[in-house]
Design a protein around this motif. Structure first.
Motif, PDB file in Angstrom:
ATOM      1  N   ILE A 188     -26.827 -13.837  42.437  1.00  0.00           N
ATOM      2  CA  ILE A 188     -27.480 -15.018  42.773  1.00  0.00           C
ATOM      3  C   ILE A 188     -28.554 -15.062  41.874  1.00  0.00           C
ATOM      4  O   ILE A 188     -28.979 -16.322  41.496  1.00  0.00           O
ATOM      5  CB  ILE A 188     -27.958 -15.078  44.213  1.00  0.00           C
ATOM      6  N   ALA A 189     -29.307 -14.093  41.490  1.00  0.00           N
ATOM      7  CA  ALA A 189     -30.486 -14.067  40.594  1.00  0.00           C
ATOM      8  C   ALA A 189     -29.850 -14.730  39.394  1.00  0.00           C
ATOM      9  O   ALA A 189     -30.684 -15.402  38.571  1.00  0.00           O
ATOM     10  CB  ALA A 189     -31.107 -12.647  40.437  1.00  0.00           C
ATOM     11  N   ALA A 190     -28.801 -14.060  38.860  1.00  0.00           N
ATOM     12  CA  ALA A 190     -28.158 -14.557  37.580  1.00  0.00           C
ATOM     13  C   ALA A 190     -28.043 -16.145  37.623  1.00  0.00           C
ATOM     14  O   ALA A 190     -28.178 -16.887  36.613  1.00  0.00           O
ATOM     15  CB  ALA A 190     -26.877 -13.941  37.350  1.00  0.00           C
ATOM     16  N   ALA A 191     -27.292 -16.532  38.786  1.00  0.00           N
ATOM     17  CA  ALA A 191     -27.060 -17.842  38.802  1.00  0.00           C
ATOM     18  C   ALA A 191     -28.310 -18.798  38.991  1.00  0.00           C
ATOM     19  O   ALA A 191     -28.384 -19.846  38.424  1.00  0.00           O
ATOM     20  CB  ALA A 191     -26.434 -18.326  40.251  1.00  0.00           C
ATOM     21  N   SER A 192     -29.418 -18.282  39.489  1.00  0.00           N
ATOM     22  CA  SER A 192     -30.743 -19.048  39.378  1.00  0.00           C
ATOM     23  C   SER A 192     -31.219 -19.376  38.023  1.00  0.00           C
ATOM     24  O   SER A 192     -31.919 -20.290  37.863  1.00  0.00           O
ATOM     25  CB  SER A 192     -31.717 -18.309  40.246  1.00  0.00           C
ATOM     26  N   ILE A 193     -31.117 -18.066  37.224  1.00  0.00           N
ATOM     27  CA  ILE A 193     -31.529 -18.115  36.041  1.00  0.00           C
ATOM     28  C   ILE A 193     -30.732 -19.485  35.191  1.00  0.00           C
ATOM     29  O   ILE A 193     -31.150 -20.157  34.190  1.00  0.00           O
ATOM     30  CB  ILE A 193     -31.398 -17.074  34.986  1.00  0.00           C
ATOM     31  N   LEU A 194     -29.205 -19.153  35.251  1.00  0.00           N
ATOM     32  CA  LEU A 194     -28.470 -20.199  34.287  1.00  0.00           C
ATOM     33  C   LEU A 194     -28.955 -21.762  34.854  1.00  0.00           C
ATOM     34  O   LEU A 194     -29.033 -22.482  34.068  1.00  0.00           O
ATOM     35  CB  LEU A 194     -27.072 -19.893  34.609  1.00  0.00           C
ATOM     36  N   ALA A 195     -29.026 -22.001  36.160  1.00  0.00           N
ATOM     37  CA  ALA A 195     -29.491 -23.142  36.706  1.00  0.00           C
ATOM     38  C   ALA A 195     -30.751 -23.707  36.225  1.00  0.00           C
ATOM     39  O   ALA A 195     -30.887 -24.738  35.812  1.00  0.00           O
ATOM     40  CB  ALA A 195     -29.297 -23.017  38.103  1.00  0.00           C
ATOM     41  N   LYS A 196     -31.795 -22.739  36.306  1.00  0.00           N
ATOM     42  CA  LYS A 196     -33.027 -23.152  35.689  1.00  0.00           C
ATOM     43  C   LYS A 196     -33.202 -23.474  34.280  1.00  0.00           C
ATOM     44  O   LYS A 196     -33.679 -24.374  33.993  1.00  0.00           O
ATOM     45  CB  LYS A 196     -33.979 -22.079  36.027  1.00  0.00           C
ATOM     46  N   VAL A 197     -32.465 -22.601  33.538  1.00  0.00           N
ATOM     47  CA  VAL A 197     -32.454 -22.859  32.007  1.00  0.00           C
ATOM     48  C   VAL A 197     -31.676 -24.160  31.790  1.00  0.00           C
ATOM     49  O   VAL A 197     -32.169 -24.801  30.753  1.00  0.00           O
ATOM     50  CB  VAL A 197     -31.815 -21.372  31.359  1.00  0.00           C
ATOM     51  N   ALA A 198     -30.631 -24.288  32.315  1.00  0.00           N
ATOM     52  CA  ALA A 198     -29.967 -25.646  32.060  1.00  0.00           C
ATOM     53  C   ALA A 198     -30.575 -26.794  32.376  1.00  0.00           C
ATOM     54  O   ALA A 198     -30.759 -27.869  31.699  1.00  0.00           O
ATOM     55  CB  ALA A 198     -28.439 -25.590  32.509  1.00  0.00           C
ATOM     56  N   ARG A 199     -31.302 -26.939  33.342  1.00  0.00           N
ATOM     57  CA  ARG A 199     -31.917 -28.099  33.895  1.00  0.00           C
ATOM     58  C   ARG A 199     -33.276 -28.337  32.966  1.00  0.00           C
ATOM     59  O   ARG A 199     -33.521 -29.340  32.484  1.00  0.00           O
ATOM     60  CB  ARG A 199     -32.540 -28.121  35.318  1.00  0.00           C
ATOM     61  N   ASP A 200     -33.812 -27.150  32.835  1.00  0.00           N
ATOM     62  CA  ASP A 200     -34.997 -27.058  32.006  1.00  0.00           C
ATOM     63  C   ASP A 200     -34.650 -27.885  30.592  1.00  0.00           C
ATOM     64  O   ASP A 200     -35.489 -28.746  29.994  1.00  0.00           O
ATOM     65  CB  ASP A 200     -35.859 -25.820  31.782  1.00  0.00           C
ATOM     66  N   ARG A 201     -33.569 -27.280  29.930  1.00  0.00           N
ATOM     67  CA  ARG A 201     -33.001 -27.926  28.682  1.00  0.00           C
ATOM     68  C   ARG A 201     -32.890 -29.398  28.541  1.00  0.00           C
ATOM     69  O   ARG A 201     -33.144 -29.997  27.789  1.00  0.00           O
ATOM     70  CB  ARG A 201     -31.833 -27.102  28.287  1.00  0.00           C
ATOM     71  N   LEU A 202     -32.111 -29.715  29.669  1.00  0.00           N
ATOM     72  CA  LEU A 202     -31.975 -31.226  29.978  1.00  0.00           C
ATOM     73  C   LEU A 202     -33.165 -32.072  29.960  1.00  0.00           C
ATOM     74  O   LEU A 202     -33.521 -32.959  29.301  1.00  0.00           O
ATOM     75  CB  LEU A 202     -31.078 -31.446  31.241  1.00  0.00           C
TER      76      LEU A 202
END
Length: 208
Positions: free
Chosen positions: A137-151
């Protein structure tokens, strides 16, 4: 003192299990993003934690490690139009479904951060504060946050003056001032109270 995320929950399942988390449920602008990650117990990146407890640089470095080491991962978005149509809760579930469907390997179980059981294309177990408990879940939280921030950084280039690159669509003085002076962009959540206030010529920073 709470401990670091671990793989105990994942190891309780004989079948493939992914962690699922989202980013962007509360901002005034931008989509909601979700990610799903299946980690191999012997290839867990070091330093995994709730994305909110990591710096932007740490998240970006871990994003590379997660994608390189994971059995499978996926990211999904739900747009501001979908948020307006079906509400933020159901849009979050839609983004989570898309994240799971984007994975090269389909999980049998999903550990989902929070206490809401979203209808996903696999069995679901909710884990309150899961991004501080489960490595996947921590890994998923990181991928989601980075992807959204990048957008949101990309949107900052398309819509200068709103400060999207700094606040990522959340509440901030520069954001409120821009809404009042320039009005909303197509990426603002028109039903959100701050945006409605700005459209009425009132200070969006006073929204509850």
């Amino acid at each position: 003192m709470p401990g670091k995320p671990h793989m105990k929950l994942e190891k309780a399942y004989a079948d493939l299990v992914c962690g699922v988390d989202e980013a962007g449920r509360g901002p005034w602008a931008g989509p909601v993003c979700a990610a799903a990650v299946i980690l191999a117990p012997r290839k867990v990146p070091k330093g995994l934690n709730d994305s909110k407890k990591l710096s932007a640089r740490q998240r970006e470095e871990l994003e590379v490690e997660i994608k390189a080491r994971a059995v499978a991962w996926g990211v999904g978005f739900a747009s501001v139009e979908e948020i307006a149509e079906i509400n933020i809760l159901h849009a979050t579930g839609r983004a989570m479904c898309r994240a799971i469907e984007a994975m090269a390997v389909r999980p049998v179980y999903a550990l989902v951060d929070g206490n809401y059981r979203f209808p996903l294309p696999c069995e679901v177990r909710t884990v309150v504060k899961g991004d501080g408990i489960s490595c996947s879940i921590a890994a998923a939280s990181i991928l989601a946050k980075v992807a959204r921030d990048r957008l949101m950084v990309e949107l900052d280039g398309l819509y200068p003056g709103y400060g999207f690159a700094s606040h990522k669509g959340y509440r901030a003085q520069i954001h409120g001032d821009a809404l009042l002076s320039m009005g909303p962009t197509p990426h603002h959540r028109m039903a959100w109270a701050p945006v409605r206030l700005a459209l009425a010529g009132k200070n969006p920073m006073f929204a509850p």
